[in-house]
Every structure is written in structure tokens, then in C-alpha cells.
Design a protein around this motif. Structure first.
Motif, PDB file in Angstrom:
ATOM      1  N   UNK A 194       1.220  -5.594 -51.308  1.00 21.66           N
ATOM      2  CA  UNK A 194       1.529  -5.592 -49.880  1.00 21.66           C
ATOM      3  C   UNK A 194       2.850  -6.274 -49.520  1.00 21.66           C
ATOM      4  N   UNK A 195       3.147  -7.497 -50.036  1.00 19.02           N
ATOM      5  CA  UNK A 195       4.410  -8.141 -49.629  1.00 19.02           C
ATOM      6  C   UNK A 195       5.646  -7.362 -50.058  1.00 19.02           C
ATOM      7  N   UNK A 196       5.539  -6.593 -51.130  1.00 12.04           N
ATOM      8  CA  UNK A 196       6.656  -5.768 -51.585  1.00 12.04           C
ATOM      9  C   UNK A 196       6.661  -4.414 -50.875  1.00 12.04           C
TER      10      UNK A 196
ATOM     11  N   UNK B 169      -7.389 -10.821 -51.830  1.00 11.12           N
ATOM     12  CA  UNK B 169      -7.809 -11.977 -51.029  1.00 11.12           C
ATOM     13  C   UNK B 169      -9.335 -12.002 -51.019  1.00 11.12           C
ATOM     14  N   UNK B 170      -9.948 -12.894 -51.795  1.00 11.43           N
ATOM     15  CA  UNK B 170     -11.419 -12.957 -51.863  1.00 11.43           C
ATOM     16  C   UNK B 170     -12.015 -13.412 -50.530  1.00 11.43           C
ATOM     17  N   UNK B 171     -13.135 -12.802 -50.190  1.00 14.13           N
ATOM     18  CA  UNK B 171     -13.856 -13.214 -48.989  1.00 14.13           C
ATOM     19  C   UNK B 171     -15.134 -13.958 -49.360  1.00 14.13           C
ATOM     20  N   UNK B 172     -16.225 -13.667 -48.660  1.00 16.51           N
ATOM     21  CA  UNK B 172     -17.486 -14.333 -48.925  1.00 16.51           C
ATOM     22  C   UNK B 172     -18.097 -13.813 -50.230  1.00 16.51           C
TER      23      UNK B 172
ATOM     24  N   UNK C 136     -16.607 -10.007 -51.802  1.00 21.48           N
ATOM     25  CA  UNK C 136     -15.961  -8.971 -51.028  1.00 21.48           C
ATOM     26  C   UNK C 136     -14.478  -9.323 -50.982  1.00 21.48           C
ATOM     27  N   UNK C 137     -13.619  -8.460 -51.500  1.00 20.61           N
ATOM     28  CA  UNK C 137     -12.195  -8.774 -51.567  1.00 20.61           C
ATOM     29  C   UNK C 137     -11.381  -7.734 -50.814  1.00 20.61           C
ATOM     30  N   UNK C 138     -10.257  -8.170 -50.279  1.00 24.48           N
ATOM     31  CA  UNK C 138      -9.265  -7.259 -49.704  1.00 24.48           C
ATOM     32  C   UNK C 138      -8.225  -6.969 -50.779  1.00 24.48           C
ATOM     33  N   UNK C 139      -7.985  -5.680 -51.052  1.00 26.77           N
ATOM     34  CA  UNK C 139      -6.921  -5.291 -51.978  1.00 26.77           C
ATOM     35  C   UNK C 139      -5.611  -5.221 -51.197  1.00 26.77           C
ATOM     36  N   UNK C 140      -4.700  -6.109 -51.515  1.00 28.91           N
ATOM     37  CA  UNK C 140      -3.439  -6.190 -50.783  1.00 28.91           C
ATOM     38  C   UNK C 140      -2.412  -5.265 -51.443  1.00 28.91           C
ATOM     39  N   UNK C 141      -2.589  -3.966 -51.216  1.00 27.91           N
ATOM     40  CA  UNK C 141      -1.699  -2.961 -51.802  1.00 27.91           C
ATOM     41  C   UNK C 141      -1.292  -1.968 -50.732  1.00 27.91           C
ATOM     42  N   UNK C 142      -0.059  -1.463 -50.845  1.00 28.78           N
ATOM     43  CA  UNK C 142       0.443  -0.532 -49.849  1.00 28.78           C
ATOM     44  C   UNK C 142       0.974  -1.256 -48.630  1.00 28.78           C
TER      45      UNK C 142
ATOM     46  N   UNK D  11      -6.319  -3.470 -44.975  1.00 34.26           N
ATOM     47  CA  UNK D  11      -6.521  -3.519 -46.422  1.00 34.26           C
ATOM     48  C   UNK D  11      -7.847  -2.877 -46.838  1.00 34.26           C
ATOM     49  N   UNK D  12      -7.813  -2.267 -48.003  1.00 39.30           N
ATOM     50  CA  UNK D  12      -9.028  -1.684 -48.564  1.00 39.30           C
ATOM     51  C   UNK D  12      -9.970  -2.797 -49.021  1.00 39.30           C
ATOM     52  N   UNK D  13     -11.234  -2.706 -48.632  1.00 32.67           N
ATOM     53  CA  UNK D  13     -12.237  -3.703 -49.037  1.00 32.67           C
ATOM     54  C   UNK D  13     -12.987  -3.189 -50.261  1.00 32.67           C
ATOM     55  N   UNK D  14     -13.326  -4.123 -51.147  1.00 32.62           N
ATOM     56  CA  UNK D  14     -14.026  -3.731 -52.366  1.00 32.62           C
ATOM     57  C   UNK D  14     -14.959  -4.861 -52.797  1.00 32.62           C
ATOM     58  N   UNK D  15     -16.043  -4.505 -53.464  1.00 29.30           N
ATOM     59  CA  UNK D  15     -16.968  -5.485 -54.035  1.00 29.30           C
ATOM     60  C   UNK D  15     -16.572  -5.720 -55.491  1.00 29.30           C
ATOM     61  N   UNK D  16     -16.367  -6.986 -55.843  1.00 31.79           N
ATOM     62  CA  UNK D  16     -15.918  -7.323 -57.199  1.00 31.79           C
ATOM     63  C   UNK D  16     -16.827  -8.404 -57.770  1.00 31.79           C
TER      64      UNK D  16
END
Length: 754
Positions: free
Chosen positions: A469-471, A641-644, A655-661, A666-671
């Protein structure tokens, strides 16, 4: 009183004086600056700001780097007796005036500037005199800095001030250094050919030649050089390039260490009789890199002519001319070469017409070669002229080109022509869509048929869709920008942010895998002789990225270190880290971009739109190299960015936010992971792995009202009130100052506290 308060007080004093209708002269400004509590360097800056045209401008960053270099040399030599002669309104040894035990003698060509210095140095032991230095016959100095006027010839001088340098020779101590700051022309000027042998006879032997970027000399944008002399003759000399403060420490250290075979990033040792400068070495290195790969031989243009009669294109052809192989080369180094006069954009009287031997070379291939980055760099290397760079016919005909056999030349020319046809086809399709929407289906089918050919370029252009994301946000802004200067500036921000990101990737994994990480990071963050992370610049981030990514490769390949890393971070994190070493290849194109930024002639805000477009085009190869080195690895190791979290039978599910694009939604995913990570803290996650590596706090996502929660900020430097954070996502840079306890702890490694 802090600097900001002192500046406010000074502004109020000068505004009051001006309000009364008085003209405030430089000496009075200096008195006010001293009264306000500013140091000498800041006071001189204020004098130049308010004194007007009598006090010439220079690139402030280069000026500071040059002064830092001179003071570092003197400090390294433990100089107690220092002399400076200055023909402009600069005092390079200002940083030494507060050094206890130093005896500083300053000679100024300008009487008014001498008066200014007498005010500012009143509380020091320094002495100030007017005119050319005439020290006492028995006076000896450990370090001498001579910046004489350029263009004035007296007593048989060369126009660069060598007669003044020569006159100072008897006063240089046996172990001393004399630094001559002048125009780079002294190295090649015909009038100056006898300068260095004459100085050697007078006991001044060449020790170093340091190229200075344009803007280092006040009042001019010509390239300059700093030449260092010693008393004893040397078999080798140091050559280097000073383009910023980050270059000072390595050059000074190299000069102090002495000759070694392996060159550094900004310096190298050469034989004393080698006439090349570091700029020449860089030119040769770049030519080797730009030279097309494949079998070829070096041929001069003269050797490929059918007739050595070279005339301007506005002249009639010779009566006996029967060939059709012509090449049209503008005398201007930056203009386009063509094989057809009708394609020229330069007036014929400024174009050389060359008659090519068709059995030796294909003129369309030669045009393509001379217009390529390789050919353009070759032409710029033989050009001359302070304002307009021109190529003489003798230099052009002597130019050596890497030329393949004739069959290969003709094939390249055909392919180049085909590419031109494709481009024309795209323009036709664009015109069709603009004028006739009924042709949409046909155009779409033709475009689809060509997509496979252009797939790699499309992927690079669409890289913002998958970059971290920052790039991605900066790269996306670059892709959509239509203003040439803004587009170039955004691209350079992208390169610098890329260096920060790679440094965070490498250093974060080193911290997670090494038990001795505090000592390792301390060495990288605070390199000897450099400001390091406290004044983090582009070069610092590139250095940190290179060192840390190299160390991840070492950790995962060394048997002992790998065992410790598995114990410390776990086997999955070690496996992820083992893939990161390849990212180190990205430091090379990033460093090329850094050198572009630091060395262009328009650096400092004076860049023309046409130059910005040219630099943008020339940097496209670095974008491609960066894509090739990092794209697949950045897809494999993502910023999250990890969540709860919730506890499961097999570990922890976050539950994490994928900081891409570039989309902040942000796309949320379970990891699922095996080890606990901090909620809300940025981390690096290897795709499909069960581990995360917490990111070092070199950047942060979001800050209240700065301007929004999805803004991405990168650490810039240490301030009195905390740390300065900058955001490059917006059209204008956003910044704020705030504390960060974790970052404070990182920066204080090896230094106590910040």
C-alpha cells in the motif's frame, strides 16, 4: 534560546529596521543575527537571505556537504592551525571556529564580507583579513582551504587561481593538507595543462580529486572540483564524487585509510598519473551497463563512412554522390539522430550530414543506436559548452560505437521499424475512437490481439494494483500524473519510499531472528562518521536495506546462525527470511535513482519541463529493474495489519488487513499463526505461512487528522519535539512531528537515549 525563537527574534529586528525606512546592510544583519543567538553558519545564511544580490546563491545542501567535508578532513588530520581563503561569501571552516585549541586565519577577497566575519567571529580566536593571503614567512598551517576567484588571470595564472595556491605552498606543514576548490575545467583546460606539474615542483603533490555536483559554487551552476594536495609524492590518488552529506564520511575515511584495490560507492583509488576523475569512472561504468548485449565490435563512426566529406545538411550534395545511405546528426548533443532529413526537428544548418558506407553499416540502425540511452550517453560524454552542449565533427567521427555485423544491424532496423508501425497503429486506433464510436468493436479486437505482446509493459504499468500500500499509492499517483515536473518528483518519492520499505523488511527480520540484534542494528543505524538514522536520507535507507537483506541471507545460510534463528523466530520465519535475500538486488536501481536525483543540473528546483520528461524516460529502466528484482518476492511476503484474534485448537486466528494495492479499502483475511502478534501493529506475513514478523516502526499507517486514517507516513528525521513524519501520497507532502516510544528505543541503540 532555540533556533526557531532566534529566527523569530531576528525577523522582528530586521522588519523593525526596514519599517523605519532604513536600508539594512550585511554587517548590521550579522550583528542582529549574533544578537538573536544564531550560530555562525545560520547567521551567514541569514545575511545572504537579506543582503540581496551582492551575496550569491548556491545549492544549500551541497554547500553544507562541502563545508562538512572540509571540516571533517581538518578534524581527521587533527589540524590545530587552519587557513581559509574565500573569494565568495562562504566560510567553509565555520564548523571549526568553536573547536578549542584551533587557530583559524580567514582571508576574504571581499572587504564587506570580511567585516561580516569580524562581527560573527568576535568571540572566537579566529583572525580575519582582507585580500589575497600573505601569511608570515614562518607561519605553518595543518589545513589550508583555497577557493580563489574563477576566470581572473594574474601573475601568469591559469584562470582557476593556481597562482594563489602555489603562493600558499611554503606555509603548508609537512603533514598538512591543502584543499583547492575551483571549476572542474582545471582538469582538462589547455591553459591549465602545466598547472599540476608546476605545483608539484613547488612541493604540492596530488592526493585526491573530488568531483562536486553543479551548484556547489556560489553564483554559478558549473561543475566544480575539490583538489587535495599533500607535501609528499604519492603513487596513487583518491578520486570521488561529493553530492550530499552522506558521501562525506566514506570519502574522508578512504583518504585516511589509504589505497585499496576495491572501490567504494563514491570513491576509488587510481594511479597518480591516471587523468580520469570519478565522474569518468562512472561514465565508463554506465557505458558498460548501457552497452547492448550480444556480439559486437567497437567501430569509430569515421570507419563506417563512404566519404569523409562531412558538411551541414543545408549544403548541396557532392556532384559525384550516388549512394542513398545518409545519416543526419544534430550538433546538439541531446537532439535526435535520423536517417532521413525530413524526420529532423533541428534546422539543417545545425545538422551534420554523414555519407555512410552501406557495406559497413545501416544508417537506420546507427540512428537507433545513437538515440538509445547508450548512444545519448556517449554523445553527452564528448559534448562541450557551458550552456548548450554541442558535439564537434572531429569528436563525433572519433566516437566509438558497439556495432554488430551488418545482418544483425539490418534486422534490428527492421524490428525498430515494425515497432514504429505498431505505435502508429495505436495512434490510428486512438484517433478512430475519438472520431467514430462505431469502430469500437474492430479496435477492441485489434487491441486484444496485441495485448500478449505488450503483457510485461502492462504488468509494470499496473504494478500499483499489487504493490504494498505505501508504495502503490505513490506509484499510482505517478502513473496518472500529467505534469512532467510533478510526475518526476513523484517517481523519485516512489524510489525513496521503496528504499525505506526494503530497509524495514530486512531490518525487521534481522531483529526477529538475531539474539544480538541490538548490536547489529546499532552499527547500521549509526554508521561511523555519518548522521545515520537521525538525519535519514535516501542513501541511508539504501544502505540499511542492502546491509539488512544481505544479513538475512547470511542468517539463513550459515549453519550456526540458522540454528539460533530457528530457536529465536521459529522455522517458518526462517524459511520466509530465506527468500528475502533476492530483494537486495533492488538497491542497485535505487542507487542509480538516488544519483539521478542528486546530480541533475536542475537539482534545487530549477528543472525545466523538458528535462523532467527526459529524466523520467531515462529512469524507466530503473523501474523495470526494480520490478524484475522485487515483484514476485513482494507478492510472496506482504504487509499486513493484524486485528483481533481468537484461540483455536491449532493456534491463533487473526483477522488481518492486507495492505496491498492503492485502494485504502483493504482486503480482510483470516490468518492462523503459531505465535502471538500485536494487534494493530504493522507486520510482514509470508503467504500461506503460520508466522508474522512485526515491522520496525520506520513507517506508520494513519494519524488523527493528518489528514486521514489511511495516510501512510515514513520517518524522516529526529526533531527537538520528537520525530518528523512525512507522507508522499498526497499531491503535496504532508508532515507532522510526534513522539514514538518504540522508534525512540530503536534509535537510541548504542547511544543511550534520544
Amino acid at each position: 534560546m532555540n533556533d526557531e525563537a532566534a529566527q523569530r527574534k531576528l525577523s522582528a529586528i530586521i522588519d523593525t529596521a526596514r519599517g523605519s525606512g532604513r536600508i539594512v546592510n550585511p554587517v548590521e544583519i550579522a550583528s542582529h543575527a549574533r544578537e538573536a543567538g544564531l550560530d555562525i553558519t545560520e547567521s551567514l545564511t541569514v545575511v545572504r537571505k537579506y543582503a540581496g544580490q551582492n551575496f550569491g546563491s548556491a545549492d544549500s545542501a551541497l554547500e553544507a556537504a562541502l563545508a562538512f567535508f572540509v571540516c571533517s578532513l581538518a578534524s581527521g588530520e587533527k589540524a590545530s592551525r587552519v587557513l581559509e581563503y574565500t573569494a565568495d561569501d562562504r566560510l567553509r571552516v565555520a564548523g571549526l571556529t568553536a573547536t578549542e585549541g584551533s587557530e583559524i586565519s580567514v582571508f576574504s577577497r571581499d572587504a564587506q564580507f570580511a567585516d561580516v566575519l569580524n562581527v560573527l567571529l568576535a568571540d572566537t580566536s579566529a583572525s580575519v583579513s582582507v585580500g589575497i593571503p600573505v601569511p608570515a614567512a614562518n607561519a605553518q598551517f595543518d589545513t589550508m582551504i583555497c577557493a580563489p576567484p574563477i576566470g581572473l588571470r594574474s601573475n601568469g595564472g591559469d584562470g582557476f587561481g593556481s597562482e594563489i595556491v602555489s603562493a600558499l605552498a611554503p606555509n603548508l606543514s609537512d603533514d598538512g593538507l591543502l584543499c583547492w576548490i575551483t571549476a572542474r575545467g582545471v582538469l582538462a583546460n589547455r591553459r591549465a595543462r602545466s598547472t599540476f606539474p608546476a605545483l608539484a615542483k613547488n612541493g604540492l603533490h596530488l592526493a585526491a580529486v573530488i568531483d562536486l555536483a553543479p551548484g556547489a559554487l556560489a553564483g554559478t551552476n558549473i561543475e566544480a572540483t575539490l583538489i587535495v594536495f599533500r607535501r609528499h609524492e604519492q603513487e596513487q590518488k583518491l578520486v570521488g564524487a561529493l553530492r550530499g552529506q552522506e558521501d562525506v564520511a566514506p570519502i574522508v575515511a578512504a583518504l585516511k585509510t589509504g589505497p585499496v584495490r576495491k572501490p567504494g560507492a563514491v570513491w576509488a583509488w587510481l594511479s597518480a598519473d591516471d587523468q580520469r576523475s570519478f565522474m569518468d569512472l562512472e561514465h565508463e561504468r554506465l557505458i558498460r551497463k548501457l552497452t547492448p548485449r550480444g556480439r559486437h565490435e567497437l567501430r569509430t563512426i569515421r570507419s563506417m563512412l563512404a566519404d569523409e566529406r562531412v558538411e551541414r545538411a543545408d549544403r548541396p550534395l557532392p556532384d559525384d554522390f550516388h549512394a542513398t545511405a545518409l545519416l543526419f546528426v544534430p550538433e546538439y548533443a541531446g537532439s535526435r539522430v535520423t536517417a532521413d532529413l525530413e524526420e529532423q526537428t533541428v534546422k539543417p544548418r545545425s545538422v551534420y550530414r554523414l555519407i555512410i558506407n552501406a557495406k559497413e553499416a545501416n544508417p537506420r540502425f546507427l540512428a537507433q543506436l545513437l538515440n538509445s540511452p547508450y548512444g545519448r550517453h556517449l554523445r553527452s560524454g564528448i559534448a562541450s559548452g557551458a550552456t548548450i552542449q554541442r558535439v564537434s565533427i572531429d569528436a563525433l567521427l572519433s566516437l566509438e560505437l558497439a556495432v554488430p555485423d551488418l545482418a544483425t544491424q539490418e534486422r534490428i532496423a527492421r524490428v525498430d521499424s515494425d515497432i514504429g508501425l505498431l505505435q502508429a497503429s495505436f495512434r490510428d486506433m486512438q484517433a478512430t475512437l475519438e472520431q467514430d464510436w462505431t469502430g469500437l468493436t474492430e479496435v477492441a479486437e485489434r487491441v486484444d490481439a496485441l495485448k500478449a505482446v505488450l503483457d510485461i509493459e502492462r504488468r509494470i504499468a499496473d504494478w500499483w494494483r499489487e504493490l504494498p500500500y505505501p508504495l502503490a499509492t505513490i506509484y499510482r499517483r505517478y502513473q496518472v500524473s500529467t505534469v512532467s515536473k510533478e510526475r518526476l518528483e513523484t517517481l523519485l518519492h516512489f524510489f525513496e519510499m521503496f528504499a525505506v520499505y526494503l530497509a524495514a523488511v530486512g531490518a525487521s527480520h534481522v531483529k526477529a531472528l538475531r539474539q544480538d540484534w541490538p548490536d547489529v542494528l546499532a552499527k547500521w543505524l549509526h554508521p561511523a562518521g555519518s548522521a545515520g538514522i537521525e538525519r535519514a536520507d535516501f542513501g541511508f535507507w539504501i544502505g540499511l536495506a542492502g546491509a539488512s537483506l544481505k544479513d538475512t541471507a547470511r542468517i539463513t545460510s550459515d549453519k550456526e546462525l540458522r540454528a539460533i534463528a530457528i530457536e529465536t523466530g521459529g522455522p517458518e520465519l526462517v524459511q520466509v527470511a530465506s527468500t528475502l535475500g533476492g530483494l537486495g538486488k533492488a538497491t542497485e536501481p535505487l542507487d542509480v535513482a538516488r544519483r539521478f536525483r542528486n546530480s541533475w543540473k536542475g537539482h534545487g528546483g530549477h528543472l525545466k519541463a523538458s528535462d523532467a520528461e527526459r529524466l523520467d524516460r531515462e529512469l524507466q529502466q530503473q523501474v523495470r529493474d526494480l520490478y524484475e528484482a522485487t515483484a514476485s518476492l513482494l507478492r510472496a511476503v506482504q504487509l499486513v495489519r493484524p486485528g483481533m484474534a481468537e484461540v483455536t485448537d491449532t493456534g491463533l486466528r487473526y483477522k488481518v488487513d492486507l495492505l496491498a494495492g492503492s485502494d485504502p479499502t483493504f482486503e480482510a483475511r483470516q490468518v492462523e499463526v503459531d505465535r502471538q502478534v500485536k494487534t494493530g501493529a504493522l507486520a510482514f506475513w509470508g503467504q500461506n505461512s503460520r508466522t508474522m514478523c512485526r515491522a520496525l516502526p520506520f513507517f506508520r499507517l494513519g494519524a488523527p487528522q493528518q489528514p486521514q486514517e489511511t495516510s501512510f507516513y515514513v520517518f524522516n528525521r529526529v526533531e527537538n519535539g520528537g520525530f518528523r513524519w512525512i507522507c508522499y501520497q498526497e499531491a503535496r507532502e504532508q508532515e507532522f512531528v510526534a513522539q514514538d516510544e518504540e522508534l525512540s528505543g530503536i534509535i537510541s541503540l548504542g547511544k543511550g537515549t534520544v
